[in-house]
Design an enzyme around this catalytic site. Structure first.
Site, PDB file in Angstrom:
ATOM      1  N   THR A   1      -3.813   5.395   3.294  1.00  0.00           N
ATOM      2  CA  THR A   1      -2.504   5.869   2.862  1.00  0.00           C
ATOM      3  C   THR A   1      -2.558   6.568   1.509  1.00  0.00           C
ATOM      4  O   THR A   1      -1.737   7.439   1.231  1.00  0.00           O
ATOM      5  CB  THR A   1      -1.515   4.690   2.810  1.00  0.00           C
ATOM      6  OG1 THR A   1      -1.607   3.943   4.016  1.00  0.00           O
ATOM      7  CG2 THR A   1      -0.090   5.168   2.653  1.00  0.00           C
TER       8      THR A   1
ATOM      9  N   LYS B   1       0.829  -1.220   0.000  1.00  0.00           N
ATOM     10  CA  LYS B   1       0.000   0.000   0.000  1.00  0.00           C
ATOM     11  C   LYS B   1       0.856   1.259   0.000  1.00  0.00           C
ATOM     12  O   LYS B   1       0.438   2.303  -0.532  1.00  0.00           O
ATOM     13  CB  LYS B   1      -0.967  -0.030   1.183  1.00  0.00           C
ATOM     14  CG  LYS B   1      -0.323  -0.136   2.566  1.00  0.00           C
ATOM     15  CD  LYS B   1      -0.049   1.210   3.200  1.00  0.00           C
ATOM     16  CE  LYS B   1       0.629   1.074   4.533  1.00  0.00           C
ATOM     17  NZ  LYS B   1       0.910   2.397   5.161  1.00  0.00           N
TER      18      LYS B   1
END
Length: 328
Positions: free
Chosen positions: A244, A187
């Protein structure tokens, strides 16, 4: 009451210290920097890595690894590039029965090992847990509601949940260590891609497409590495990916946005106290994907830009020129 030793007093390690203290645990933070130790012990703050946060005076700090290793539970929160060396230094003073949880996200360059594998090899153990999920350090420190996943052997997972968990820091259990770690590593690289797209003014549709196709890359890699698809749909996968890739507190997203806006890597890295883990992970991720024969075009494009093999405009053009196939 548990005694929790936290190895690494960066933003995340300090935030975990706050969560552990709120859960009623005694906390000892190990820091490499003498000034960080002094600041935590004397002024109850960590201005270098987590500025503006008042720490509970009961949170202590030390530069003595043996003291931190003598606690009832040890959390490893050193940056990915240093986790192996720090774990090896800790090994002689860490009792074999002490539960250990790796809270660092990443993949080791060249070896392609996950962080539990890196730390486990250095410690001579294969019973480590990991902790991951959507969790900005500043929000955890401020006791804002957060939910994460702890994965590993049941005893270690329960030790982590008991020492850190509470109403504002909810810990869900899993036994899919590989799946949880893959989500936490990949991620960060996808977040750089989202930042680049936003820096280029490509719009919200493009960001949503990158998140969705990035999730597909995470699923493919996790399954190839022995993890489960459903783990990528949970907190440590989709949850962490969305946070994120969209949150302005994300170092990886803001780093990517700077690149997309035309700033140089050198300028973006200059003066940073905290590591941009996606930039560290990208080459290791590309190597692991190639080794496992997993197609990861977004991650590969980001790695090529960071390595100087491609520029931002050409990388974007290359992704948009790919022929769409089956979604999964």
């Amino acid at each position: 009451m548990s005694r929790v030793g936290i190895i690494g007093a960066g933003a995340w390690g300090t935030a975990l210290a706050c969560a552990a203290r709120r859960a009623g645990s005694d906390v000892l933070l190990w820091a490499h920097e003498a000034e960080t130790v002094a600041s935590i012990n004397e002024r109850h703050e960590n201005p270098t890595f987590l500025p503006g946060v008042a720490l509970d005076p009961a949170i202590g700090a030390t530069d003595d690894l043996a003291r931190a290793g003598a606690c009832d539970l040890v959390l490893l929160v050193a940056p990915s590039a240093h986790l192996g060396a720090v774990s090896a230094a800790l090994a002689p003073d860490l009792p074999s029965a002490t539960p250990v949880c790796v809270c660092t996200k990443g993949i080791e360059v060249r070896s392609g090992r996950l962080m539990t594998e890196v730390a486990g090899a250095a410690l001579g153990r294969d019973d480590l847990a990991c902790l991951s999920g959507p969790s900005f350090a500043a929000e955890v420190a401020a006791a804002l509601p957060t939910a994460v996943t702890a994965a590993g052997p049941p005893d270690a997972v329960e030790a982590v949940a008991g020492a850190l968990g509470g109403p504002a820091f909810r810990i869900y259990r899993s036994d899919d260590v590989a799946g949880v770690e893959i989500g936490g590593a990949v991620k960060n690289v996808i977040a750089i891609a989202c930042g680049i797209a936003d820096g280029r003014g490509m719009g919200l549709n493009a960001r949503a497409a990158l998140i969705s196709r990035g999730l597909a890359e995470m699923v493919r890699l996790a399954e190839a590495a022995g993890g489960r698809r459903e783990t990528q749909m949970g907190l440590s996968g989709l949850g962490d990916l969305v946070l994120t890739c969209t949150g302005t507190l994300s170092r990886n997203y803001t780093f990517g946005k700077g690149l997309g806006s035309g700033e140089t890597m050198e300028a973006l890295m200059a003066g940073r106290a905290s590591v941009v883990e996606g930039a560290v992970t990208a080459p290791a991720l590309a190597e692991l994907a190639a080794r496992l024969n997993v197609d990861m075009p977004i991650a590969t494009a980001v790695n090529d830009v960071l390595a100087g093999r491609n520029d931002v405009a050409s990388a974007i053009a290359g992704l948009l020129a790919r022929r769409p196939g089956e979604e999964f």
